[in-house]
Design a protein around this motif. Structure first.
Motif, PDB file in Angstrom:
ATOM      1  N   LYS A 145       6.692  17.065  12.087  1.00  0.00           N
ATOM      2  CA  LYS A 145       5.847  16.230  11.425  1.00  0.00           C
ATOM      3  C   LYS A 145       6.004  14.460  10.973  1.00  0.00           C
ATOM      4  CE  LYS A 145       4.994  18.962   7.798  1.00  0.00           C
ATOM      5  NZ  LYS A 145       3.690  18.788   6.917  1.00  0.00           N
TER       6      LYS A 145
ATOM      7  N   ASN B 251       1.320  -1.648  -0.015  1.00  0.00           N
ATOM      8  CA  ASN B 251      -0.422  -0.182   0.087  1.00  0.00           C
ATOM      9  C   ASN B 251       0.751   1.402  -0.237  1.00  0.00           C
ATOM     10  OD1 ASN B 251      -2.152   1.277   0.637  1.00  0.00           O
ATOM     11  ND2 ASN B 251      -2.593   1.368   2.136  1.00  0.00           N
ATOM     12  N   THR B 252       1.087   2.345  -1.046  1.00  0.00           N
ATOM     13  CA  THR B 252       1.604   2.746  -1.525  1.00  0.00           C
ATOM     14  C   THR B 252       0.636   4.298  -1.345  1.00  0.00           C
ATOM     15  OG1 THR B 252       1.173   3.038  -3.746  1.00  0.00           O
ATOM     16  CG2 THR B 252       3.347   2.104  -3.136  1.00  0.00           C
ATOM     17  N   SER B 253       0.115   4.370  -0.241  1.00  0.00           N
ATOM     18  CA  SER B 253      -0.934   5.719   0.088  1.00  0.00           C
ATOM     19  C   SER B 253      -0.416   6.109   1.127  1.00  0.00           C
ATOM     20  CB  SER B 253      -2.100   5.534   0.025  1.00  0.00           C
ATOM     21  OG  SER B 253      -2.570   4.648   1.577  1.00  0.00           O
ATOM     22  N   ASN B 254       1.233   6.653   1.256  1.00  0.00           N
ATOM     23  CA  ASN B 254       1.449   7.019   2.262  1.00  0.00           C
ATOM     24  C   ASN B 254       2.079   8.186   1.981  1.00  0.00           C
ATOM     25  OD1 ASN B 254       4.169   6.339   1.500  1.00  0.00           O
ATOM     26  ND2 ASN B 254       3.128   4.121   2.178  1.00  0.00           N
ATOM     27  N   PRO B 255       2.844   9.520   3.356  1.00  0.00           N
ATOM     28  CA  PRO B 255       3.437  10.707   2.209  1.00  0.00           C
ATOM     29  C   PRO B 255       4.645  10.300   1.521  1.00  0.00           C
ATOM     30  CG  PRO B 255       2.701  10.801   4.098  1.00  0.00           C
ATOM     31  CD  PRO B 255       2.253   9.544   4.454  1.00  0.00           C
TER      32      PRO B 255
ATOM     33  N   ASN C 267      13.104  10.323  10.600  1.00  0.00           N
ATOM     34  CA  ASN C 267      12.571   9.894  11.513  1.00  0.00           C
ATOM     35  C   ASN C 267      13.866   9.726  12.564  1.00  0.00           C
ATOM     36  OD1 ASN C 267      10.995   8.636   9.032  1.00  0.00           O
ATOM     37  ND2 ASN C 267      10.050   7.553  10.580  1.00  0.00           N
TER      38      ASN C 267
ATOM     39  N   GLY D 138       7.048   8.505  -6.588  1.00  0.00           N
ATOM     40  CA  GLY D 138       7.593   7.936  -5.290  1.00  0.00           C
ATOM     41  C   GLY D 138       8.308   7.534  -4.372  1.00  0.00           C
TER      42      GLY D 138
ATOM     43  N   LYS E 144       6.535   1.788  -0.701  1.00  0.00           N
ATOM     44  CA  LYS E 144       6.117   0.360   0.666  1.00  0.00           C
ATOM     45  C   LYS E 144       6.808  -0.509   0.883  1.00  0.00           C
ATOM     46  CE  LYS E 144       3.998  -1.573   3.733  1.00  0.00           C
ATOM     47  NZ  LYS E 144       3.558  -1.168   5.103  1.00  0.00           N
TER      48      LYS E 144
ATOM     49  N   GLY F  22       4.799   7.316  -0.640  1.00  0.00           N
ATOM     50  CA  GLY F  22       4.421   6.740  -1.776  1.00  0.00           C
ATOM     51  C   GLY F  22       5.586   5.599  -1.935  1.00  0.00           C
TER      52      GLY F  22
END
Length: 217
Positions: A216, A68-72, A185, A104, A76, A74
């Motif tokens: 963030k 699932n690449t629907s993250n900030p 991170n 992404g 996974k 893009g």
């Protein structure tokens, strides 16, 4: 003086004998990770009784499933390491499927315990790593389907999808537990947070910029 020389020669001979006698080959067929064991860990996980091993300890199903690449960012990563396959314990290898949305990225990160070799299965990627201080040289290349690229152990590296469609790559890593330190991170999302003053001086920006970035993560 002669006794001291004799003692030194004896010590060196014993040391050389120990080095020659060292046996790096495995002393057992496998060491399935036993996560329930109370044995103290030194490096890796305790071994399950080999008589209890089954095919499931050496099996994983899921690399055919798109991440699932629907993250900030893009991107996974679907890892296949000792956490997914207990039978990888002590064997020094693992895999990862990486999916990329259009444009992404997998942000700059390191693997503290593994070299990574990446193969592009679909799409076109911009990849690269940065050498250590003081050179800090970026070594990068655009890859297409079937191309292979190596990221040396411990060096900061990244991947970016250059296409308008999705991309997929498969990575092999030289550790059953390679670890990952995503730079943003680690720096801006540590718990507790690194001092704003330390980061502001390090990045030569105002503390308000640091507060914005920390929020963030």
């Amino acid at each position: 003086m002669a006794n001291q020389i004799l003692l030194l020669a004896t010590f060196l001979a014993m040391t050389c004998s120990l080095v020659v006698a060292f046996e790096p080959a495995p002393l057992q067929d496998f060491c399935v990770a036993d996560a329930t064991s109370s044995v103290t860990r030194v490096n890796g996980l305790p071994c399950l009784d080999s008589k209890l091993a089954t095919a499931e300890h050496f099996f994983f199903s899921g690399l055919h499933i798109p991440g699932n690449t629907s993250n900030p960012v893009g991107g996974k990563v679907t890892p296949v390491n000792v956490a997914q396959i207990p039978g990888l314990n002590t064997l020094g290898i693992s895999l990862a499927r990486i999916d990329y949305a259009p444009m992404g990225v997998i942000p700059p990160h390191t693997h503290p315990r593994a070299t990574e070799i990446l193969t592009v299965l679909k799409g076109k990627l911009n990849v690269g790593f940065v050498t250590s201080n003081p050179e800090n040289k970026l070594i990068s290349k655009v890859l297409k389907k079937g191309d292979v690229f190596v990221f040396p152990v411990g060096l900061v590296h990244y991947q970016q999808n250059l296409g308008s469609g999705t991309a997929i790559s498969l990575s092999s890593l030289s550790s059953q537990n390679p670890g990952v330190n995503t730079i943003a991170n680690v720096v801006f999302g540590s718990n507790p947070a690194i001092s704003e003053d330390v980061l502001a001086k390090s990045f030569q920006v105002e503390q308000s910029v640091i507060r914005y970035l920390q929020a963030k993560f």
